[in-house]
Design a protein around this motif. Structure first.
Motif, PDB file in Angstrom:
ATOM      1  N   ARG A 239      51.642  53.393  37.747  1.00 50.81           N
ATOM      2  CA  ARG A 239      51.957  52.927  36.540  1.00 50.81           C
ATOM      3  C   ARG A 239      53.396  52.269  36.390  1.00 50.81           C
ATOM      4  N   GLY A 240      53.517  51.188  35.814  1.00 45.79           N
ATOM      5  CA  GLY A 240      54.679  50.339  35.837  1.00 45.79           C
ATOM      6  C   GLY A 240      54.847  49.415  37.043  1.00 45.79           C
ATOM      7  N   THR A 241      54.245  49.324  37.994  1.00 44.08           N
ATOM      8  CA  THR A 241      54.194  48.606  39.048  1.00 44.08           C
ATOM      9  C   THR A 241      52.861  47.528  38.862  1.00 44.08           C
ATOM     10  N   LEU A 242      51.641  48.011  38.589  1.00 38.46           N
ATOM     11  CA  LEU A 242      50.279  47.179  38.378  1.00 38.46           C
ATOM     12  C   LEU A 242      50.003  47.505  37.234  1.00 38.46           C
ATOM     13  N   ALA A 243      49.192  46.483  36.441  1.00 34.70           N
ATOM     14  CA  ALA A 243      48.342  46.672  35.121  1.00 34.70           C
ATOM     15  C   ALA A 243      47.420  47.794  35.355  1.00 34.70           C
ATOM     16  N   LEU A 244      47.571  48.727  34.344  1.00 35.50           N
ATOM     17  CA  LEU A 244      46.434  49.601  34.383  1.00 35.50           C
ATOM     18  C   LEU A 244      45.925  49.437  32.954  1.00 35.50           C
ATOM     19  N   ASP A 245      44.597  49.947  32.776  1.00 33.04           N
ATOM     20  CA  ASP A 245      43.951  50.155  31.540  1.00 33.04           C
ATOM     21  C   ASP A 245      43.975  51.233  30.898  1.00 33.04           C
ATOM     22  N   SER A 246      43.597  51.530  29.582  1.00 29.68           N
ATOM     23  CA  SER A 246      43.769  52.615  29.034  1.00 29.68           C
ATOM     24  C   SER A 246      43.360  53.980  29.463  1.00 29.68           C
ATOM     25  N   GLU A 247      42.399  53.697  30.517  1.00 31.80           N
ATOM     26  CA  GLU A 247      41.819  54.877  31.268  1.00 31.80           C
ATOM     27  C   GLU A 247      42.742  55.290  32.376  1.00 31.80           C
ATOM     28  N   GLY A 248      43.486  54.325  32.708  1.00 32.07           N
ATOM     29  CA  GLY A 248      44.389  54.371  34.109  1.00 32.07           C
ATOM     30  C   GLY A 248      43.614  53.760  35.304  1.00 32.07           C
ATOM     31  N   LEU A 249      42.640  52.838  35.018  1.00 29.35           N
ATOM     32  CA  LEU A 249      42.020  52.282  36.081  1.00 29.35           C
ATOM     33  C   LEU A 249      42.800  50.870  36.277  1.00 29.35           C
ATOM     34  N   ILE A 250      42.686  50.451  37.606  1.00 27.91           N
ATOM     35  CA  ILE A 250      43.545  49.207  37.862  1.00 27.91           C
ATOM     36  C   ILE A 250      42.854  48.020  37.764  1.00 27.91           C
ATOM     37  N   GLU A 251      43.825  47.221  36.812  1.00 31.01           N
ATOM     38  CA  GLU A 251      42.906  46.021  36.493  1.00 31.01           C
ATOM     39  C   GLU A 251      42.983  44.831  37.375  1.00 31.01           C
ATOM     40  N   THR A 252      41.861  44.304  37.636  1.00 31.05           N
ATOM     41  CA  THR A 252      41.734  43.245  38.888  1.00 31.05           C
ATOM     42  C   THR A 252      40.674  42.142  38.264  1.00 31.05           C
ATOM     43  N   ASP A 253      40.765  41.262  38.970  1.00 33.07           N
ATOM     44  CA  ASP A 253      39.943  40.071  38.524  1.00 33.07           C
ATOM     45  C   ASP A 253      38.570  40.018  39.539  1.00 33.07           C
ATOM     46  N   ASP A 254      37.770  38.925  39.363  1.00 28.48           N
ATOM     47  CA  ASP A 254      36.536  38.744  40.118  1.00 28.48           C
ATOM     48  C   ASP A 254      36.786  39.055  41.452  1.00 28.48           C
ATOM     49  N   TYR A 255      37.887  38.740  42.053  1.00 24.80           N
ATOM     50  CA  TYR A 255      38.235  38.835  43.516  1.00 24.80           C
ATOM     51  C   TYR A 255      39.052  39.999  43.810  1.00 24.80           C
ATOM     52  N   PHE A 256      39.100  40.980  42.949  1.00 26.48           N
ATOM     53  CA  PHE A 256      39.766  42.234  43.385  1.00 26.48           C
ATOM     54  C   PHE A 256      41.304  42.154  43.364  1.00 26.48           C
ATOM     55  N   GLN A 257      41.837  41.037  42.860  1.00 32.38           N
ATOM     56  CA  GLN A 257      43.160  40.687  42.971  1.00 32.38           C
ATOM     57  C   GLN A 257      43.926  41.422  41.642  1.00 32.38           C
ATOM     58  N   THR A 258      44.935  42.204  41.820  1.00 33.35           N
ATOM     59  CA  THR A 258      45.616  42.880  40.558  1.00 33.35           C
ATOM     60  C   THR A 258      46.602  41.861  39.948  1.00 33.35           C
ATOM     61  N   SER A 259      47.129  42.492  38.970  1.00 33.36           N
ATOM     62  CA  SER A 259      48.161  41.714  38.120  1.00 33.36           C
ATOM     63  C   SER A 259      49.107  41.161  39.145  1.00 33.36           C
ATOM     64  N   VAL A 260      49.683  41.817  40.150  1.00 32.30           N
ATOM     65  CA  VAL A 260      50.613  41.457  41.058  1.00 32.30           C
ATOM     66  C   VAL A 260      50.128  40.562  42.190  1.00 32.30           C
ATOM     67  N   PRO A 261      50.505  39.455  42.503  1.00 28.74           N
ATOM     68  CA  PRO A 261      50.126  38.717  43.683  1.00 28.74           C
ATOM     69  C   PRO A 261      50.236  39.508  44.884  1.00 28.74           C
ATOM     70  N   ASP A 262      49.181  39.119  45.815  1.00 33.47           N
ATOM     71  CA  ASP A 262      49.173  39.835  47.315  1.00 33.47           C
ATOM     72  C   ASP A 262      48.759  41.187  47.248  1.00 33.47           C
ATOM     73  N   ILE A 263      48.287  41.770  45.995  1.00 36.43           N
ATOM     74  CA  ILE A 263      47.979  43.155  45.951  1.00 36.43           C
ATOM     75  C   ILE A 263      46.582  43.267  45.435  1.00 36.43           C
ATOM     76  N   TYR A 264      45.677  43.988  46.275  1.00 36.48           N
ATOM     77  CA  TYR A 264      44.397  43.935  45.900  1.00 36.48           C
ATOM     78  C   TYR A 264      44.032  45.448  45.678  1.00 36.48           C
ATOM     79  N   ALA A 265      42.915  45.691  44.811  1.00 39.71           N
ATOM     80  CA  ALA A 265      42.538  47.109  44.557  1.00 39.71           C
ATOM     81  C   ALA A 265      40.818  47.141  44.603  1.00 39.71           C
ATOM     82  N   ILE A 266      40.452  48.129  45.255  1.00 40.15           N
ATOM     83  CA  ILE A 266      38.911  48.442  45.291  1.00 40.15           C
ATOM     84  C   ILE A 266      38.608  49.829  44.936  1.00 40.15           C
TER      85      ILE A 266
END
Length: 293
Positions: A239-266
């Motif tokens: 929290r405070g590093t990446l965008a999380l939703d209200s449930e604490g899940l990491i927000e990603t796009d369709d390519y698993f890219q997070t809100s921060v460049p070069d960081i991916y989440a699965i």
């Protein structure tokens, strides 16, 4: 050549590493796991050293090392090893497979010996060993979802008396429509499971080891209790590093890219797009395909 750091050795991390190695790229791969790779990757004890040596020729392994901080501005992570020492590591790409943590019941007795939950492969193996004990005769499963009902069936297969308790009116209530759950519930009862639906656990009883489970409607003997009421994403430290939703899940796009460049989440700490509806859903996967033989 890029340096890629993978955090977590469960399914998502393992498949990421397998994919990178299969692609035969020149990437430098560093792989962090807070537990032991031998356990996370289910290596047989007799083969563990051989497996580790083979993998370490392609990947730099950091087991029993917990990543505690990400600093995107410098493309670095901070990790603490089993001796409590801090270390930093630089990445060009970072893949997070941080998984989830079992929800703990805020009730008296939750800390007693014999009360277990499912977090990873190691906890599954520990539960398997515990269930084999002849001293374990009565098992109470708290939670009637996929994990709870699967384990209840396994416990019953090895001759335990099994009671499943759930606050909902039917098992699998969050997964299947009532037309299906009516059939499954009837089959479960026919095969010897006791289903206690619409009951709320108020306490787990015992002095040092569990002896019974108390609900708002009754008391059930227990030598072993499995708490399977769900999981929460292991993301509080992000929290405070990446965008999380209200449930604490990491927000990603369709390519698993997070809100921060070069960081991916699965994995369990994310949502993925469900093609039929176009919406994003949690598709956590837990491999419990083993027997107690």
């Amino acid at each position: 050549m890029a340096k890629i750091i993978i955090v977590g050795a469960a399914h998502g991390g393992r498949e990421t590493v397998n994919g990178l190695l299969a692609a035969n790229t020149d990437n430098e791969i560093h792989w962090y796991e807070h537990g032991q790779f031998a356990t996370a990757l289910d290596w047989a004890p007799a083969d563990a050293e051989k497996e580790r040596l083979a993998l370490s020729q392609q990947v730099t392994l950091f087991d029993q090392t917990t990543v505690t901080k990400i600093t995107p501005a410098t493309h670095t992570i901070t990790a603490r090893n089993q001796r409590g020492q801090l270390q930093t590591d630089h990445y060009d790409r970072l893949v997070l497979s941080v998984g989830s943590l079992p929800i703990q019941l805020p009730i008296p007795g939750a800390e007693l010996s014999g009360v277990r939950s499912i977090q990873n492969r190691a906890s599954i193996n520990e539960l398997k060993l515990a269930a084999k004990s002849a001293a374990i005769k009565n098992v109470v499963v708290i939670g009637g979802g996929y994990i709870g009902m699967n384990f209840a069936a396994l416990f019953k297969q090895i001759g335990k008396q099994v009671t499943v308790i759930d606050v909902n009116a039917r098992p699998f209530s969050h997964n299947l429509d009532s037309e299906f759950t009516q059939i499954l519930a009837a089959a479960s009862v026919e095969n010897g499971l006791q289903l206690k639906m619409e009951e709320r656990v108020t306490a787990i009883l015992g002095s040092t080891h569990v002896t019974a489970v108390q609900t708002n409607r009754g008391q059930y003997a227990a030598d072993l209790v499995l708490v399977a009421v769900g999981n929460r994403p292991n993301t509080a430290w992000l929290r405070g590093t990446l965008a999380l939703d209200s449930e604490g899940l990491i927000e990603t796009d369709d390519y698993f890219q997070t809100s921060v460049p070069d960081i991916y989440a699965i994995g369990d700490a994310t949502k993925v797009r469900f093609t039929p509806t176009g919406t994003k859903n949690v598709f956590g996967y837990f491999d419990i395909r083993f027997d107690f033989s």
